[in-house]
Motif scaffolding. Structure first.
Motif, PDB file in Angstrom:
ATOM      1  N   CYS A 214      93.363  51.236  52.440  1.00 20.53           N
ATOM      2  CA  CYS A 214      94.599  50.316  51.860  1.00 20.53           C
ATOM      3  C   CYS A 214      94.990  50.584  50.302  1.00 20.53           C
ATOM      4  O   CYS A 214      93.968  50.754  49.712  1.00 20.53           O
ATOM      5  N   ASN A 215      96.148  50.347  50.289  1.00 23.37           N
ATOM      6  CA  ASN A 215      96.645  50.903  48.669  1.00 23.37           C
ATOM      7  C   ASN A 215      96.687  49.285  48.039  1.00 23.37           C
ATOM      8  O   ASN A 215      97.675  48.564  48.577  1.00 23.37           O
ATOM      9  N   PRO A 216      96.351  49.083  47.072  1.00 24.31           N
ATOM     10  CA  PRO A 216      96.243  47.768  46.181  1.00 24.31           C
ATOM     11  C   PRO A 216      97.697  47.525  45.576  1.00 24.31           C
ATOM     12  O   PRO A 216      98.023  46.395  45.577  1.00 24.31           O
ATOM     13  N   SER A 218     100.143  47.895  47.004  1.00 26.09           N
ATOM     14  CA  SER A 218     101.276  47.609  48.034  1.00 26.09           C
ATOM     15  C   SER A 218     101.883  46.247  47.938  1.00 26.09           C
ATOM     16  O   SER A 218     101.016  45.393  47.510  1.00 26.09           O
ATOM     17  N   ALA A 219     102.945  45.836  48.184  1.00 28.04           N
ATOM     18  CA  ALA A 219     103.745  44.659  47.859  1.00 28.04           C
ATOM     19  C   ALA A 219     103.199  43.495  49.040  1.00 28.04           C
ATOM     20  O   ALA A 219     103.242  42.527  48.873  1.00 28.04           O
ATOM     21  N   ARG A 220     102.897  44.066  50.277  1.00 29.34           N
ATOM     22  CA  ARG A 220     102.462  43.136  51.378  1.00 29.34           C
ATOM     23  C   ARG A 220     101.091  43.507  51.784  1.00 29.34           C
ATOM     24  O   ARG A 220     100.644  44.451  51.506  1.00 29.34           O
ATOM     25  N   PRO A 221     100.545  42.378  52.381  1.00 30.87           N
ATOM     26  CA  PRO A 221      99.061  42.374  52.518  1.00 30.87           C
ATOM     27  C   PRO A 221      98.812  43.770  53.634  1.00 30.87           C
ATOM     28  O   PRO A 221      99.846  44.077  54.380  1.00 30.87           O
ATOM     29  N   CYS A 222      97.805  44.296  53.545  1.00 29.86           N
ATOM     30  CA  CYS A 222      97.716  45.909  54.270  1.00 29.86           C
ATOM     31  C   CYS A 222      97.734  45.615  55.674  1.00 29.86           C
ATOM     32  O   CYS A 222      97.032  44.739  56.355  1.00 29.86           O
ATOM     33  N   GLN A 224      96.363  47.677  58.794  1.00 30.71           N
ATOM     34  CA  GLN A 224      95.628  48.723  58.971  1.00 30.71           C
ATOM     35  C   GLN A 224      95.759  49.338  60.372  1.00 30.71           C
ATOM     36  O   GLN A 224      95.281  50.521  60.895  1.00 30.71           O
TER      37      GLN A 224
ATOM     38  N   THR B 144     104.963  39.032  45.041  1.00 27.31           N
ATOM     39  CA  THR B 144     105.173  40.371  44.576  1.00 27.31           C
ATOM     40  C   THR B 144     106.491  40.784  44.419  1.00 27.31           C
ATOM     41  O   THR B 144     106.909  42.004  43.877  1.00 27.31           O
ATOM     42  N   TYR B 184     107.124  38.599  55.141  1.00 25.80           N
ATOM     43  CA  TYR B 184     106.474  39.345  55.965  1.00 25.80           C
ATOM     44  C   TYR B 184     106.228  38.410  57.240  1.00 25.80           C
ATOM     45  O   TYR B 184     105.435  38.782  58.116  1.00 25.80           O
ATOM     46  N   PHE B 211      92.118  42.576  52.144  1.00 27.73           N
ATOM     47  CA  PHE B 211      91.099  43.491  52.431  1.00 27.73           C
ATOM     48  C   PHE B 211      90.271  43.861  51.317  1.00 27.73           C
ATOM     49  O   PHE B 211      89.294  44.473  51.394  1.00 27.73           O
TER      50      PHE B 211
END
Lengths: 372, 356
Positions: A214-216, A218-222, A224, B144, B184, B211
């Motif tokens: 996961c990329n921290p 990112s604008a949205r929660p990951c 996976q 964000t 989202y 996460f």
């Protein structure tokens, strides 16, 4: 017939000695840096030894360490020689050491050069090693209960988070590997049974990746799990989503990291050593003419090589060739050439060759005899 | 009647001067250490300034940096003075400057002590500041797309990964805030609408965490969603599962880290303060010994050194009188004739010698 001749009046010799003394101390620092860097590179490679298949790459840091240590020693002596060089009384002390010392210095400078070349050429070997190593590491990700492999998961997770990468070539490598252990799969569930039956090896494969991908940023929660399924997530498009997980593969990330490390030091240090070597040779040759003279402030000539380049190479290669050939020649011939060489040692022009080395004398006489 | 009188032979004086010269140079090094430590702490605080609400820790940090710098300068000067003290002729050059130098250094070491002690007193403020800051950052985790807050998600994720912590007090803090942005959330889905209606403020709350709370030491793939629901996952018990997420709260982790940092800085400051004080005592002894040598006239003779010529009480009284009389000079000027003025001056002069 000397190669790279330069005239040295007294002041220029003095300046050469002083400049060389300073350069030799700089070169000691360079050698120390080389050594430290070699140690650092070795520890960095050791840290990631679990994702590398073979340890061929260790030759690069080993070369750097050896050449760094040798450089420190050699340049320390170069500094001492410079200090004594201007005092004609003390210089002869070094006379007998200088030729073997120069040979040693050439050998170790070429070792540094080899180290630099190796760091460029080992790239493909490293890439192959990482390819195999990472593939295995991904396969053993789930085996946290197998002794010897139980830390593989932790290693891969830390690697992916630190280097901001995912999988071997890219994140899709995780789709081909079962990375969830059977201990955590509910075999009574239909979904699990379907997935296991869907491939020949009976592995639980899914289009999901571990959390460490996961990329921290990112604008949205990951996201996976169900990565390729656009309808499983709201406002999500698999092809255009770039920031969700890391897109770079770990092989590429590690390769560029190690390549950058290895390339960064070589050239500058090598240049420094070459300059020191050349200056030392000039100082030695210009000082030799002064020894024995009453007036120490005369102008002398300095040169890099006594003969021109091709002749010098021939001169040094001949001994090696003769040594190899002599073993094959019959006994009679050997004795004959030895006898003739002993006779020829009386010739005055041969006396000059004493300076080079005793084994060269023996064989160069032989050469002379053939041409005569 | 002098305080802590010690006899010095010529040899002892010379040795004292040399030792003090060396110690002053060591002190310059420790001043540099304190300066760089102060700089490092300032950088560490500025890295996490988004997590600290409003409180101003800059004064303490700036004090540390300034103290370190001034220590270097004072000790350089002190080294020069001690170097010259061996020779009585050179000492005469510094004679008038030494006492002000000693007094200034004394007050400066007082500042150093204050700075070092302040490092220990920051804990309360730090705790409050971090609690508030973390609460705000978690609240704005989902924003964000708002300018000024768009990096808070990144900050919080990196914090949780780096410090191996989750949430403010613990992972349950994430259950009380909406950390998934409305952009989202599929509002047409029934489940989403139910959740939104389930609380007064209309927030989308769930028993899940981001996460970055995942523990890398866990043997099983991370469970971040439906944490409290045992039946949602195979072979999973929420109450006994230890290694799945980070147990520690980020508030505790940060407080521990910064407290350790400040305490070690404070201890270093105290040690350096003691060192400076001992150097200052040495310089004072050297100064009084050299002055007595000059008074006796023979450079090779023995002399006495002391901290104060009279006892503490008398010195205090004398200084107080000086200050009082300084205030009175202007008044005497206009009233008394010249002769008495000189006498007054003479009396004041006399008392100065007694003290110094």
């Amino acid at each position: 017939m000397v190669w790279a001749k330069m005239k040295f009046p007294f002041e220029k010799r003095v300046k050469l000695a002083q400049g060389l003394w300073l350069l030799s101390w700089l070169a000691i620092v360079g050698g120390a840096l080389n050594f430290c860097f070699g140690c650092f590179l070795k520890t960095e490679i050791r840290r990631r030894t679990e994702v590398m298949d073979n340890s061929n790459i260790h030759i690069v840091p080993n070369t750097l360490i050896v050449s760094g240590l040798a450089a420190i020693g050699i340049n320390y002596f170069a500094g001492q020689i410079c200090q004594d060089a201007l005092d004609v009384g003390r210089f002869p002390r070094w006379k007998t050491f200088l030729k073997p010392y120069c040979c040693c210095a050439i050998i170790f400078t070429s070792l540094t050069l080899i180290g630099v070349i190796l760091s460029f050429t080992m790239r493909s070997s490293l890439e192959g090693s990482l390819q195999v190593g990472l593939r295995n590491a991904l396969r053993f990700y789930k085996d946290t209960d197998t002794p010897g492999r139980c830390f593989q998961k932790q290693t891969i997770d830390h690697l992916q988070m630190e280097f901001r990468c995912c999988g071997n070539n890219d994140y899709r490598d995780w789709f081909e590997v079962q990375w969830i252990s059977n201990r955590y799969l509910d075999f009574s569930s239909k979904e699990v049974k379907d997935r296991i039956k869907s491939n020949v090896d009976g592995r639980y494969l899914l289009d999901g990746v571990p959390f460490s991908c996961c990329n921290p940023s990112s604008a949205r929660p990951c996201i996976q799990y169900k990565l390729t399924n656009n309808s499983a997530h709201y406002n999500y498009e698999h092809q255009t989503e770039e920031l969700n997980i890391f897109v770079r593969g770990c092989r590429e990330a590690l390769l560029s990291y190690y390549t950058a490390l290895m390339n960064s030091i070589g050239a500058g240090v090598l240049l420094l050593f070459l300059v020191v070597l050349a200056s030392l040779r000039y100082l030695q040759t210009s000082m030799e003419a002064v020894i024995g003279q009453e007036n120490t402030e005369i102008e002398t000539e300095g040169y890099l090589l006594e003969k021109n380049v091709s002749e010098t190479i021939v001169e040094y290669l001949n001994p090696v060739m003769k040594l190899l050939l002599l073993n094959q020649v019959q006994d009679g011939l050997v004795k004959k050439s030895v006898r003739m060489s002993i006779n020829y040692r009386q010739l005055p022009q041969v006396k000059d060759h004493f300076k080079i080395s005793s084994c060269c004398v023996f064989l160069i006489c032989d050469n002379e005899k053939q041409t005569a | 009647m002098a305080v802590l009188r010690v006899k010095f032979t010529k040899g002892q004086r010379d040795k004292l001067a040399q030792m003090l010269w060396l110690l002053n140079w060591v002190s310059v090094m420790t001043g540099i250490i304190l300066f760089s430590l102060g700089l490092f702490v300032k950088v560490e605080f500025s890295k996490k300034e988004e997590l600290m609400a409003d409180r101003d820790f800059q004064p303490v940090l700036n004090l540390l940096i300034a103290v370190g710098l001034i220590a270097c300068i004072i000790n350089l000067l002190g080294g020069k003075i001690c170097y010259d003290c061996v020779d009585t002729n050179k000492f005469l050059r510094w004679k008038l400057l030494i006492l002000p130098y000693i007094i200034c250094s004394f007050f400066f070491t007082g500042c150093m002590l204050v700075g070092a002690l302040m490092c220990y007193s920051m804990q309360e403020e730090l705790q409050e500041s971090l609690a508030e800051g973390l609460r705000d950052v978690m609240r704005y985790y989902k924003d964000t797309d708002s300018p000024g807050r768009c990096f808070l998600k990144h900050t919080m994720d990196l914090l949780q990964i780096q410090f191996q912590c989750c949430g403010n007090r613990d992972h349950r803090d994430w259950f009380h805030i909406q950390w998934i942005s409305n952009r989202y959330l599929d509002m047409s889905k029934r489940e989403v609408v139910d959740r939104l209606h389930s609380n007064v403020e209309g927030k989308y709350l769930l028993d899940s965490v981001p996460f970055s709370c995942c523990n890398t030491n866990s043997p099983r793939p991370c469970i971040q969603y439906q944490i409290t629901n045992n039946s949602a996952h195979f072979n999973y018990d929420y109450l006994t599962e230890d290694l799945n997420l980070w147990k520690r709260g980020c508030h505790q982790a940060l407080v521990e880290y910064y407290t350790k940092l400040m305490h070690s800085t404070g201890s270093t400051g105290l040690l350096i303060w003691l060192f400076e004080l001992s150097i200052l005592t040495g310089v004072r002894y050297l100064q009084t010994a050299m002055e007595n040598v000059l008074r006796q006239g023979d450079p090779e003779s023995e002399s006495d050194g002391w901290l104060l010529e009279n006892s503490l009480v008398e010195t205090a009284r004398n200084n107080f009188n000086i200050l009082k009389n300084l205030g009175k000079i202007n008044q005497i000027d206009t009233i008394l004739p010249a002769g008495q003025l000189t006498m007054v001056n003479g009396r004041i002069q006399q008392s100065c010698i007694t003290v110094l």
